[in-house]
Design an enzyme around this catalytic site. Structure first.
Site, PDB file in Angstrom:
ATOM      1  N   HIS A   1       2.848   3.378  13.687  1.00 44.74           N
ATOM      2  CA  HIS A   1       2.127   2.494  12.762  1.00 44.74           C
ATOM      3  C   HIS A   1       2.971   1.275  12.356  1.00 44.74           C
ATOM      4  O   HIS A   1       2.524   0.125  12.466  1.00 44.74           O
ATOM      5  CB  HIS A   1       1.729   3.312  11.523  1.00 44.74           C
TER       6      HIS A   1
ATOM      7  N   HIS B   1      -3.526  -2.672  13.799  1.00 43.56           N
ATOM      8  CA  HIS B   1      -4.326  -1.486  14.123  1.00 43.56           C
ATOM      9  C   HIS B   1      -4.824  -1.532  15.568  1.00 43.56           C
ATOM     10  O   HIS B   1      -4.912  -0.508  16.244  1.00 43.56           O
ATOM     11  CB  HIS B   1      -5.509  -1.346  13.161  1.00 43.56           C
TER      12      HIS B   1
ATOM     13  N   ARG C   1      -6.714  -6.571  -3.035  1.00 46.80           N
ATOM     14  CA  ARG C   1      -6.156  -5.425  -2.312  1.00 46.80           C
ATOM     15  C   ARG C   1      -6.108  -5.677  -0.810  1.00 46.80           C
ATOM     16  O   ARG C   1      -5.310  -5.085  -0.096  1.00 46.80           O
ATOM     17  CB  ARG C   1      -6.957  -4.152  -2.648  1.00 46.80           C
TER      18      ARG C   1
ATOM     19  N   LYS D   1      -6.387   5.814  -1.474  1.00 46.29           N
ATOM     20  CA  LYS D   1      -7.190   5.879  -0.242  1.00 46.29           C
ATOM     21  C   LYS D   1      -6.775   7.115   0.537  1.00 46.29           C
ATOM     22  O   LYS D   1      -5.590   7.448   0.609  1.00 46.29           O
ATOM     23  CB  LYS D   1      -6.916   4.658   0.635  1.00 46.29           C
TER      24      LYS D   1
ATOM     25  N   GLU E   1       6.619  -1.564   6.375  1.00 46.70           N
ATOM     26  CA  GLU E   1       5.732  -1.735   5.210  1.00 46.70           C
ATOM     27  C   GLU E   1       6.486  -2.375   4.048  1.00 46.70           C
ATOM     28  O   GLU E   1       5.913  -3.155   3.288  1.00 46.70           O
ATOM     29  CB  GLU E   1       5.136  -0.386   4.767  1.00 46.70           C
TER      30      GLU E   1
ATOM     31  N   HIS F   1      -1.981  -5.796   9.463  1.00 46.57           N
ATOM     32  CA  HIS F   1      -2.666  -4.561   9.842  1.00 46.57           C
ATOM     33  C   HIS F   1      -3.873  -4.776  10.743  1.00 46.57           C
ATOM     34  O   HIS F   1      -4.287  -3.847  11.429  1.00 46.57           O
ATOM     35  CB  HIS F   1      -3.084  -3.779   8.592  1.00 46.57           C
TER      36      HIS F   1
ATOM     37  N   ARG G   1     -16.716  19.935  -3.937  1.00 44.28           N
ATOM     38  CA  ARG G   1     -17.015  18.633  -4.559  1.00 44.28           C
ATOM     39  C   ARG G   1     -15.847  18.071  -5.365  1.00 44.28           C
ATOM     40  O   ARG G   1     -16.016  17.233  -6.239  1.00 44.28           O
ATOM     41  CB  ARG G   1     -18.258  18.696  -5.450  1.00 44.28           C
TER      42      ARG G   1
ATOM     43  N   GLU H   1     -10.965  -2.489  -3.423  1.00 46.44           N
ATOM     44  CA  GLU H   1     -10.763  -3.461  -2.336  1.00 46.44           C
ATOM     45  C   GLU H   1     -11.869  -4.498  -2.201  1.00 46.44           C
ATOM     46  O   GLU H   1     -12.489  -4.649  -1.152  1.00 46.44           O
ATOM     47  CB  GLU H   1     -10.542  -2.742  -0.996  1.00 46.44           C
TER      48      GLU H   1
ATOM     49  N   ASN I   1      -3.336  -5.670   3.692  1.00 52.63           N
ATOM     50  CA  ASN I   1      -3.605  -5.535   5.133  1.00 52.63           C
ATOM     51  C   ASN I   1      -2.823  -6.537   5.969  1.00 52.63           C
ATOM     52  O   ASN I   1      -3.067  -6.657   7.175  1.00 52.63           O
ATOM     53  CB  ASN I   1      -5.109  -5.730   5.418  1.00 52.63           C
TER      54      ASN I   1
ATOM     55  N   LYS J   1       2.417  -2.200  -5.228  1.00 52.65           N
ATOM     56  CA  LYS J   1       1.119  -1.724  -4.723  1.00 52.65           C
ATOM     57  C   LYS J   1       0.222  -1.328  -5.899  1.00 52.65           C
ATOM     58  O   LYS J   1      -0.965  -1.647  -5.920  1.00 52.65           O
ATOM     59  CB  LYS J   1       1.291  -0.554  -3.740  1.00 52.65           C
TER      60      LYS J   1
END
Ligand SMILES: NC(=O)c1ccc[n+]([C@@H]2O[C@H](COP(=O)([O-])OP(=O)(O)OC[C@H]3O[C@@H](n4cnc5c(N)ncnc54)[C@H](O)[C@@H]3O)[C@@H](O)[C@H]2O)c1
Length: 346
Positions: free
Chosen positions: A248, A238, A227, A129, A171, A234, A107, A223, A231, A213
């Site tokens: 990527h 993606h 935020r 993330k 990026e 992206h 946990r 998000e 993207n 960032k």
């Protein structure tokens, strides 16, 4: 001295311009387990002689639940417990795995990151993330949970293949486009080789990206709004990455071109910006020509997590450094993809 940020679940210390040799002063090494990318381990095994190490096979295909399962069993073999501290050393794949495993093992145990790719330094290590892929669905299972520390040592980048440098710079270009026009000019006035040969110049842009960032994540950790601007490139990116197995950064580069075309159509962005953008891509050895099937990409986008009925929230630009969230209808997405397909055939 690190610079520190207080997130909702705890503090992260950022050791910018640092050295791996400083790690004993930063991490509780007596009860640490290192999770290391197999390529990085081969190159730097001498650094880990006195540490407990679990090796993770390199590659996106290993960012999976079966890797999490296997690592959990290996941690249990090592008698890991609630105070075990996980340290991920590698690119975004290993850091995503480490952050996710640390968040769910017993946990939750504490963790830290030593990013070893540009992409991981400017993006994947920052923001909390993490996650693993389920089949073709990227990052389908994951949490948002911040590491205790991130140590940046650009010496690791000396062994990074050229294509991965370019990937990371995609990026960096993204950050410049969405919120830092001064960085964009800096990128336009330099090229990849300048950054590869000047560690101060490199550290300076890594720091700018980390701070940009963090500023965004601090305002919108979970998000809800701002935020989402991260993207940029992206959404279509993606889809290209999934369908055509592109790296990527290269996929995001193509996605950024699609977003610029949509920005011209929806927000009257000047076409000259796209021409200049392609010149910047050339300086960082990123391709802009690409053959793909519009219909197949649209099919993937129809299943995008960000779909909202007949629209998907795209990040568009009003100008370089000024991004907006724009609900783009599928017809408009198709039109931007078609222009990209027609104008940038190889
Ligand atoms: N969590 C986030 O916010 C976030 C953000 C962006 C990307 N990501 C994830 O990051 C991943 C991509 O990260 P990446 O581009 O770093 O890929 P990666 O982790 O696959 O690393 C790229 C390659 O470089 C090798 N490598 C790493 N460091 C090296 C070094 N110093 N010298 C030589 N080789 C080295 C690795 O073995 C690998 O083959 C994707 O899974 C993506 O989803 C996550």
């Amino acid at each position: 001295m690190p610079y520190s940020i207080q997130f909702s679940k705890g503090q992260t210390d950022y050791y910018l311009k640092s050295s791996f040799l400083d790690l004993p002063k930063i991490a509780p090494l007596a009860h640490a387990v290192f999770l290391i990318d197999s390529n990085v381990y081969e190159l730097y095994k001498d650094l880990f002689i006195h540490h407990t190490v679990l090796i993770i096979d390199a590659g996106e295909q290993h960012k999976s639940l079966s890797t999490i399962h296997e690592l959990t069993l290996r941690l249990l073999d090592l008698n890991a417990h609630k105070s075990t501290f996980l340290i991920g050393v590698g690119g975004g794949v290993v850091l995503d795995i480490t952050g996710f495993l640390a968040s769910v093992f017993m946990r939750g145990v504490s963790f830290g990151f030593v990013p070893t790719t540009i992409l991981a330094m400017v993006d994947a290590s920052i923001g909390g993330k993490n996650g693993v892929n389920i089949g073709l669905n990227k990052n389908m299972l994951g949490t948002i949970n911040q590491p205790k520390f991130i140590l940046f040592d650009t010496l690791f980048l000396q062994t990074l293949p050229n294509c991965k440098w370019s990937d990371g710079f995609a990026e960096v270009i993204k950050y410049a486009c969405i919120g830092n026009s001064a960085l964009y000019h800096q990128l336009a006035n330099n090229n990849l080789v300048n950054f590869q040969s000047d560690s101060l110049l490199l550290q300076n842009i890594i720091e700018q990206c980390v701070q940009q960032k963090n500023k965004i994540v601090l305002e919108d950790e979970f998000e809800k709004n701002l935020r989402k601007t991260l993207n940029f490139g992206h959404t279509a990116g993606h889809a290209f990455e999934t369908l055509y197995h592109l790296p990527h950064g290269q996929a995001v580069t193509f996605g950024m071109i699609v977003a610029l075309i949509a920005s011209e159509q929806q927000l009257s962005l000047s076409k000259q910006i796209r021409t200049d953008f392609v010149n910047v891509l050339n300086k960082y050895q990123l391709a802009h020509l690409f053959d793909f099937e519009v219909r197949a990409v649209l099919e993937i986008l129809k299943h995008d997590k960000k779909r909202n009925g007949e629209t998907i929230d795209f990040i568009l630009l009003k100008s370089i450094g000024d991004a907006v969230i724009f609900p783009l209808e599928f017809d408009a997405i198709q039109s931007a993809l078609q222009i990209f397909a027609d104008e940038y055939k190889s």
